[in-house]
Design a protein around this motif. Structure first.
Motif, mmCIF file in Angstrom:
data_model
loop_
_atom_site.group_PDB
_atom_site.id
_atom_site.type_symbol
_atom_site.label_atom_id
_atom_site.label_comp_id
_atom_site.label_asym_id
_atom_site.label_seq_id
_atom_site.Cartn_x
_atom_site.Cartn_y
_atom_site.Cartn_z
ATOM 1 N N LYS A 1 -16.960 -123.677 6.177
ATOM 2 C CA LYS A 1 -18.167 -123.077 5.627
ATOM 3 C C LYS A 1 -17.884 -121.686 5.062
ATOM 4 O O LYS A 1 -18.626 -121.188 4.216
ATOM 5 N N SER A 2 -16.823 -121.047 5.556
ATOM 6 C CA SER A 2 -16.459 -119.709 5.114
ATOM 7 C C SER A 2 -14.958 -119.633 4.905
ATOM 8 O O SER A 2 -14.190 -120.392 5.506
ATOM 9 N N ALA A 3 -14.540 -118.726 4.047
ATOM 10 C CA ALA A 3 -13.119 -118.444 3.890
ATOM 11 C C ALA A 3 -12.722 -117.430 4.957
ATOM 12 O O ALA A 3 -13.573 -116.737 5.542
ATOM 13 N N ARG A 4 -11.418 -117.342 5.227
ATOM 14 C CA ARG A 4 -10.929 -116.381 6.220
ATOM 15 C C ARG A 4 -10.125 -115.320 5.494
ATOM 16 O O ARG A 4 -9.098 -115.603 4.867
ATOM 17 N N PHE A 5 -10.596 -114.073 5.579
ATOM 18 C CA PHE A 5 -9.998 -112.952 4.859
ATOM 19 C C PHE A 5 -9.190 -112.091 5.815
ATOM 20 O O PHE A 5 -9.622 -111.794 6.924
ATOM 21 N N PHE A 6 -7.978 -111.687 5.385
ATOM 22 C CA PHE A 6 -7.119 -110.801 6.161
ATOM 23 C C PHE A 6 -6.700 -109.611 5.304
ATOM 24 O O PHE A 6 -6.478 -109.756 4.093
ATOM 25 N N CYS A 7 -6.545 -108.456 5.950
ATOM 26 C CA CYS A 7 -5.992 -107.299 5.246
ATOM 27 C C CYS A 7 -5.286 -106.391 6.249
ATOM 28 O O CYS A 7 -5.555 -106.437 7.455
ATOM 29 N N THR A 8 -4.375 -105.579 5.750
ATOM 30 C CA THR A 8 -3.661 -104.634 6.609
ATOM 31 C C THR A 8 -3.116 -103.499 5.746
ATOM 32 O O THR A 8 -2.965 -103.637 4.521
ATOM 33 N N ASP A 9 -2.851 -102.375 6.387
ATOM 34 C CA ASP A 9 -2.225 -101.210 5.745
ATOM 35 C C ASP A 9 -3.081 -100.559 4.674
ATOM 36 O O ASP A 9 -2.566 -99.773 3.861
ATOM 37 N N LEU B 1 -1.168 -100.365 -2.464
ATOM 38 C CA LEU B 1 -1.795 -99.725 -1.308
ATOM 39 C C LEU B 1 -2.472 -100.803 -0.475
ATOM 40 O O LEU B 1 -3.571 -101.246 -0.789
ATOM 41 N N GLY B 2 -1.807 -101.236 0.569
ATOM 42 C CA GLY B 2 -2.368 -102.263 1.426
ATOM 43 C C GLY B 2 -2.017 -103.665 0.952
ATOM 44 O O GLY B 2 -1.554 -103.881 -0.170
ATOM 45 N N ARG B 3 -2.240 -104.618 1.860
ATOM 46 C CA ARG B 3 -1.990 -106.026 1.569
ATOM 47 C C ARG B 3 -3.175 -106.853 2.054
ATOM 48 O O ARG B 3 -3.829 -106.493 3.033
ATOM 49 N N ALA B 4 -3.410 -107.970 1.392
ATOM 50 C CA ALA B 4 -4.554 -108.806 1.771
ATOM 51 C C ALA B 4 -4.304 -110.245 1.330
ATOM 52 O O ALA B 4 -3.513 -110.504 0.412
ATOM 53 N N SER B 5 -4.963 -111.170 2.000
ATOM 54 C CA SER B 5 -4.895 -112.580 1.627
ATOM 55 C C SER B 5 -6.169 -113.259 2.100
ATOM 56 O O SER B 5 -6.900 -112.735 2.955
ATOM 57 N N VAL B 6 -6.428 -114.422 1.545
ATOM 58 C CA VAL B 6 -7.605 -115.185 1.940
ATOM 59 C C VAL B 6 -7.189 -116.646 2.082
ATOM 60 O O VAL B 6 -6.410 -117.163 1.281
ATOM 61 N N PHE B 7 -7.668 -117.293 3.143
ATOM 62 C CA PHE B 7 -7.402 -118.706 3.405
ATOM 63 C C PHE B 7 -8.671 -119.496 3.128
ATOM 64 O O PHE B 7 -9.750 -119.123 3.618
ATOM 65 N N VAL C 1 -4.268 -117.574 -0.572
ATOM 66 C CA VAL C 1 -4.191 -116.828 -1.824
ATOM 67 C C VAL C 1 -3.924 -115.365 -1.489
ATOM 68 O O VAL C 1 -4.670 -114.751 -0.718
ATOM 69 N N VAL C 2 -2.858 -114.822 -2.030
ATOM 70 C CA VAL C 2 -2.447 -113.450 -1.741
ATOM 71 C C VAL C 2 -2.980 -112.509 -2.814
ATOM 72 O O VAL C 2 -2.867 -112.788 -4.011
#
Length: 264
Positions: free
Chosen positions: A183-191, A171-177, A161-162
């Motif tokens: 047991k947990s979601a994996r969150f990513f972000c950059t910029d 301002l910035g980008r992020a997504s979550v898997f 999910v973006v």
């Protein structure tokens, strides 16, 4: 220094051809590289230091030097004997066989060396590309985690999910898997913009854009970041990224990015 420049400098460093500012610049870039990249560089440097990519593993005969020198001397003597004598102030315009043979030999050497250097260059480019790909995969595994990585690539139940900007400016980008068996979601972000006095909060917001729960807090480095987030999203709720001053609560009217995470 780019990754490609780092690998190119690493080869020169392995051969002892870096000094001064170039050496210092390489050392700084190497120290800043991820451990996986450092390991690849040290492995390739060891291989290059042995000279394997450049030199064939053969030993010349012991008498080769004497035989080559004898052949050259014989050719020179024969050429001088065949040269016509000088007539008055003029000199014969005929090209010496020795010079002709030497020119042909030089041309052949240039062609052979050019082909050899082209082959080494192509091998160098391919090796650099392979190392970069391996290093990128290793870095992704390090950041993502083996379980998350495999499921994200091959499990059809994994969803990405973006996050989208809540305003006109992104301002910035992020997504979550997410995956039902995790047991947990994996969150990513950059910029995301860096601010010493500010942190970012990953929060759950309801349909009225009000913060229901704060899931995590982090400080942006401006580069790619990732973390595990334990969460349970109910129907009608969404995720959001909210900047807030350190030590203060996040406010729902400051939402920077949001993601509609539909359950099911």
């Amino acid at each position: 220094m780019t990754m490609r420049e780092l690998f190119e400098q690493a080869q020169l460093d392995a051969l002892g051809l870096l000094d001064g500012e170039d050496k210092a610049s390489f050392d700084d870039a190497f120290d800043a590289a991820p451990p996986a990249v450092q390991a690849h560089i040290r492995s390739e440097q060891a291989r290059w230091a042995q000279g394997n990519p450049l030199l064939p593993k053969v030993s010349p005969p012991a008498d080769m030097k004497d035989r080559v020198m004898a052949s050259v001397t014989s050719a020179i003597i024969e050429a001088e004997a065949a040269e016509p004598a000088l007539v008055g102030a003029g000199v014969s315009g005929r090209v010496s066989p020795a010079w002709r043979a030497g020119s042909i030999g030089l041309l052949s050497a240039v062609i052979i060396l050019g082909a050899a250097f082209a082959r080494v260059y192509n091998q160098n480019v391919e090796m650099s590309r392979t190392i970069q790909n391996d290093a990128l995969l290793t870095e992704m595994l390090t950041k993502f985690g083996n379980e998350y990585m495999r499921d994200s690539l091959f499990d059809e139940n994994t969803r990405r999910v973006v996050f989208t900007a809540s305003g006109d400016e992104e301002l910035g980008r992020a997504s979550v898997f997410v995956n039902p068996k995790w047991k947990s979601a994996r969150f990513f972000c950059t910029d995301l913009p860096q601010n010493d006095n500010e942190t970012y909060r990953v929060v759950v917001i309801d349909s009225n854009n009000q913060i229901v729960e704060q899931l995590s807090e982090f400080t942006s480095t401006g580069s790619l970041m990732t973390q595990e987030i334990r969460m349970q999203i109910d129907p009608g709720q969404s995720l959001a990224i909210v900047p807030a001053a350190k030590g203060k609560a996040a406010r729902s009217d400051d939402v920077l990015l949001r993601a509609e995470l539909i359950s099911g």
